[in-house]
Design a protein around this motif. Structure first.
Motif, PDB file in Angstrom:
ATOM      1  N   LEU A  47       0.755  -1.228  -0.118  1.00 21.95           N
ATOM      2  CA  LEU A  47       0.125  -0.185   0.242  1.00 21.95           C
ATOM      3  C   LEU A  47       0.924   1.140   0.060  1.00 21.95           C
ATOM      4  O   LEU A  47       0.510   2.362   0.323  1.00 21.95           O
ATOM      5  CB  LEU A  47      -1.150   0.031   1.242  1.00 21.95           C
ATOM      6  CG  LEU A  47      -1.954  -1.132   1.287  1.00 21.95           C
ATOM      7  CD1 LEU A  47      -2.639  -1.294   2.695  1.00 21.95           C
ATOM      8  CD2 LEU A  47      -2.821  -1.210   0.120  1.00 21.95           C
ATOM      9  N   ASN A  48       2.138   1.023  -0.413  1.00 26.59           N
ATOM     10  CA  ASN A  48       2.914   2.150  -0.390  1.00 26.59           C
ATOM     11  C   ASN A  48       3.336   2.850   0.858  1.00 26.59           C
ATOM     12  O   ASN A  48       3.325   4.090   1.192  1.00 26.59           O
ATOM     13  CB  ASN A  48       2.803   3.078  -1.370  1.00 26.59           C
ATOM     14  CG  ASN A  48       4.037   3.861  -1.835  1.00 26.59           C
ATOM     15  OD1 ASN A  48       5.159   3.627  -1.684  1.00 26.59           O
ATOM     16  ND2 ASN A  48       3.776   5.053  -2.340  1.00 26.59           N
ATOM     17  N   LEU A  49       3.235   2.109   1.930  1.00 27.91           N
ATOM     18  CA  LEU A  49       3.420   2.566   3.280  1.00 27.91           C
ATOM     19  C   LEU A  49       4.837   2.835   3.768  1.00 27.91           C
ATOM     20  O   LEU A  49       5.788   1.731   3.300  1.00 27.91           O
ATOM     21  CB  LEU A  49       2.658   1.684   4.181  1.00 27.91           C
ATOM     22  CG  LEU A  49       1.032   1.836   4.102  1.00 27.91           C
ATOM     23  CD1 LEU A  49       0.395   0.543   4.757  1.00 27.91           C
ATOM     24  CD2 LEU A  49       0.487   3.130   4.362  1.00 27.91           C
ATOM     25  N   HIS A  50       5.225   3.538   4.747  1.00 22.20           N
ATOM     26  CA  HIS A  50       6.593   3.611   5.148  1.00 22.20           C
ATOM     27  C   HIS A  50       6.609   4.324   6.300  1.00 22.20           C
ATOM     28  O   HIS A  50       5.460   4.972   6.787  1.00 22.20           O
ATOM     29  CB  HIS A  50       7.489   4.339   4.120  1.00 22.20           C
ATOM     30  CG  HIS A  50       6.818   5.573   3.696  1.00 22.20           C
ATOM     31  ND1 HIS A  50       7.012   6.952   4.538  1.00 22.20           N
ATOM     32  CD2 HIS A  50       5.927   6.003   2.694  1.00 22.20           C
ATOM     33  CE1 HIS A  50       6.124   7.902   3.791  1.00 22.20           C
ATOM     34  NE2 HIS A  50       5.427   7.346   2.712  1.00 22.20           N
ATOM     35  N   PRO A  51       7.680   4.445   7.399  1.00 23.94           N
ATOM     36  CA  PRO A  51       7.762   5.173   8.540  1.00 23.94           C
ATOM     37  C   PRO A  51       7.278   6.542   8.251  1.00 23.94           C
ATOM     38  O   PRO A  51       7.579   7.310   7.083  1.00 23.94           O
ATOM     39  CB  PRO A  51       9.079   5.198   8.923  1.00 23.94           C
ATOM     40  CG  PRO A  51       9.495   3.912   8.362  1.00 23.94           C
ATOM     41  CD  PRO A  51       8.924   3.828   7.090  1.00 23.94           C
ATOM     42  N   GLY A  52       6.238   7.040   8.951  1.00 20.76           N
ATOM     43  CA  GLY A  52       5.779   8.497   9.033  1.00 20.76           C
ATOM     44  C   GLY A  52       4.132   8.461   8.145  1.00 20.76           C
ATOM     45  O   GLY A  52       3.409   9.201   8.178  1.00 20.76           O
TER      46      GLY A  52
END
Length: 184
Positions: A47-52
């Motif tokens: 889901l194109n998630l990353h820290p932040g």
């Protein structure tokens, strides 16, 4: 994040699924760390998630776990401010149903997301606690529905997830009740 990353990486290596750590920020979760699945193609979830990254708490396993462990008044205020929109085929869109689920999550110290955030995605989450025994974060395993069923994810992999959360919690000074009198 520095306390958790090696353990998240180890769990990803052991399971091959995406492992994440998040904290609550009002009605949303904030990703603190995320190690993506080793799987590519059909069985991948991205889901194109990353820290932040931020997601609504009500439709994620980590968010439900964190909401469930809030003091009652704070939980009530946050729920009152939420607009529950359908994001996946099984998103909870009734505040009464969400409250019932949060009660269950609090009792079990365990949350699931069964295609509530997005189609073909499920996840499980457990708490990370600090020295004062407060739930300060959640750790999760997420998988594409084509690679493992939700019941298999829970039955086969939740012990590994709990062990990872316990190791992170220990780094934060937490000791389970059954450990407190028996230091070796």
């Amino acid at each position: 994040r520095e306390h958790a990353h090696p353990y998240l990486e180890e769990l990803r290596q052991r399971t091959s699924y995406t492992v994440s750590l998040a904290v609550l920020d009002g009605a949303e979760i904030v990703y603190v760390d995320r190690v993506r699945s080793l799987r590519r193609g059909q069985g991948a979830v991205d889901l194109n998630l990353h820290p932040g990254s931020l997601l609504p708490a009500y439709c994620t396993a980590m968010g439900k776990l964190l909401l469930a462990n809030l003091p009652e008044q704070e939980q009530r205020e946050i729920l009152a401010s939420m607009k529950l929109k359908k994001r996946g085929p099984n998103t909870i869109t009734s505040k009464e149903a969400l409250r019932d689920e949060l009660d269950e999550v609090r009792e079990e110290s365990f949350a699931v997301n069964d295609e509530e955030l997005a189609p073909e995605l499920h996840s499980i989450a457990v708490p990370v606690r600090n020295e004062a025994r407060e739930v300060v974060a959640a750790v999760s395993l997420a998988a594409h529905t084509s690679t493992i069923s939700l019941s298999e994810l829970v039955d086969a992999l939740s012990p590994h997830l709990v062990a990872t959360a316990d190791r992170i919690s220990a780094r934060l000074g937490y000791r389970r009740a059954d450990e407190t009198g028996s230091r070796k």
